[in-house]
Design an enzyme around this catalytic site. Structure first.
Site, PDB file in Angstrom:
ATOM      1  N   ASP A  67     -21.687  31.157   0.577  1.00 58.84           N
ATOM      2  CA  ASP A  67     -21.201  32.197  -0.397  1.00 58.84           C
ATOM      3  C   ASP A  67     -21.220  32.109  -1.633  1.00 58.84           C
ATOM      4  OD1 ASP A  67     -19.424  30.434   0.470  1.00 58.84           O
ATOM      5  OD2 ASP A  67     -17.613  31.583   0.085  1.00 58.84           O
ATOM      6  N   HIS A  78     -12.817  35.443  -5.230  1.00 53.30           N
ATOM      7  CA  HIS A  78     -12.979  35.001  -3.979  1.00 53.30           C
ATOM      8  C   HIS A  78     -11.968  35.358  -2.766  1.00 53.30           C
ATOM      9  CE1 HIS A  78     -13.875  31.134  -1.075  1.00 53.30           C
ATOM     10  NE2 HIS A  78     -14.978  31.540  -1.746  1.00 53.30           N
TER      11      HIS A  78
HETATM   12 ZN   LIG Z   1     -16.577  30.300  -0.870  1.00 54.63          ZN
END
Ligand SMILES: [Zn+2]
Length: 320
Positions: A66, A270
């Site tokens: 990610d 996040h």
């Molecule tokens: Zn991450």
């Protein structure tokens, strides 16, 4: 004069609720720095009309997908778009190997140079040092090696108020004035007093990007007095145990670090895909540190604009 952070991705793990994976852009006086490059970063550049060709430095915090799976696509597109200026990529060991392998099997050779700077030390280290800014690393504590990055603006020179100068002066003398010195007569008396003909420089800005990590209170001294701190806040109070188990931080913990480090402003991001509504996370953080904001994609946080000093507007001045 600019010192501005733009949020381009704020989701952890997978895209969700219209949020993309980690990606941020820092603009320091039109010098662009990319921080993490999740999938979809390219599309975000198109959406917010940012020219990717202007990026010279890319920082990757760690090798969880990610945070970097958008990188190869991003740098391939730069090649296709005719980039011919060098690109510098900073990240943990292994990143150069991954990218090189992708190039090898796609039989691609970019028409620009990519310089890899792999971070090899766990001690704070200056990994970029140029005219206007230097960047220092911080070791985070995640399931794999992960680094944070601190951007420090370098001291600027004073600005000359030309209209206040009643006599011709030489280039050497201009340099002296911009360095804060008075101009002296031969007998040592003051000919031109510095503060009469110059403005002080704008206060310097500092930004810290704290990517994936368990709560680390020992970072507070290194983060002291940051103008802006981004910190991951994957979970809320309801998932404190899970945060610890997965080496992530809660919104309240991020705010606690902001408080202990006496930073001026905190951005949390996040976010776990389990949170469609982020308001509880924001509220929990603000209970500890009121000046907290959510990382919302497309939003800009301009630090230098919040600093007022005697900045000349209409009067002529020499810019850096
Ligand atoms: Zn991450």
């Amino acid at each position: 004069v600019k010192f501005e952070l733009t949020i381009l991705g704020s989701s952890s793990a997978t895209p969700a609720h219209n949020r993309n994976q980690s990606c941020q852009l820092l603009n320091i006086d039109e010098q662009l720095f990319l921080l993490d490059c999740g999938e979809g970063a390219q599309l975000q550049f198109l959406k917010y009309k940012i020219k990717s060709g202007r990026i010279k430095h890319i920082f990757i915090s760690h090798l969880h997908g990610d945070h970097y799976l958008g990188l190869f696509g991003f740098i391939s597109s730069m090649h296709l778009q005719g980039r011919n200026t060098d690109l510098h990529i900073y990240g943990p060991p292994g990143l150069a190997e991954i990218i090189t392998l992708q190039l090898k099997y796609s039989e691609s050779v970019f028409n620009y140079m990519v310089h890899f700077h792999e971070i090899s030390s766990d001690q704070p280290e200056v990994i970029l040092d140029d005219e206007k800014v230097y960047v220092e690393t911080m070791l985070m504590s995640h399931r794999i090696k992960c680094y944070g990055f601190i951007f420090h603006e370098k001291p600027k020179k004073r600005k000359l108020r030309k209209e206040r100068l009643s006599e011709e002066i030489k280039l050497q003398e201009i340099i002296k004035l911009r360095n804060g010195e008075d101009l002296l007569n031969e007998d040592g008396s003051i000919r031109i007093k510095n503060e009469d003909v110059t403005f002080p420089p704008r206060p310097l800005s500092h930004f810290a990007n704290c990517s994936d990590t368990i709560y680390l209170e020992h970072l507070a001294p290194q983060l002291q007095n940051m103008d802006l701190m981004y910190h991951e806040a994957t979970f809320g109070d309801d998932m404190g145990e899970r945060a610890e188990k997965t080496f992530h931080t809660t919104a309240r913990q991020a705010a606690t670090l902001a408080l202990k480090a006496n930073v001026k402003k905190l951005i949390i991001g996040h976010f776990s895909t389990r949170y469609r509504d982020l308001k509880p996370l924001l509220e929990q953080a603000r209970e500890v540190f009121p000046n907290t904001y959510l990382a919302i994609e497309g939003e800009n946080h301009n630090i230098s604009g919040e600093k007022t000093n005697e900045i000349p507007t209409e009067e002529s001045s020499l810019e850096d």
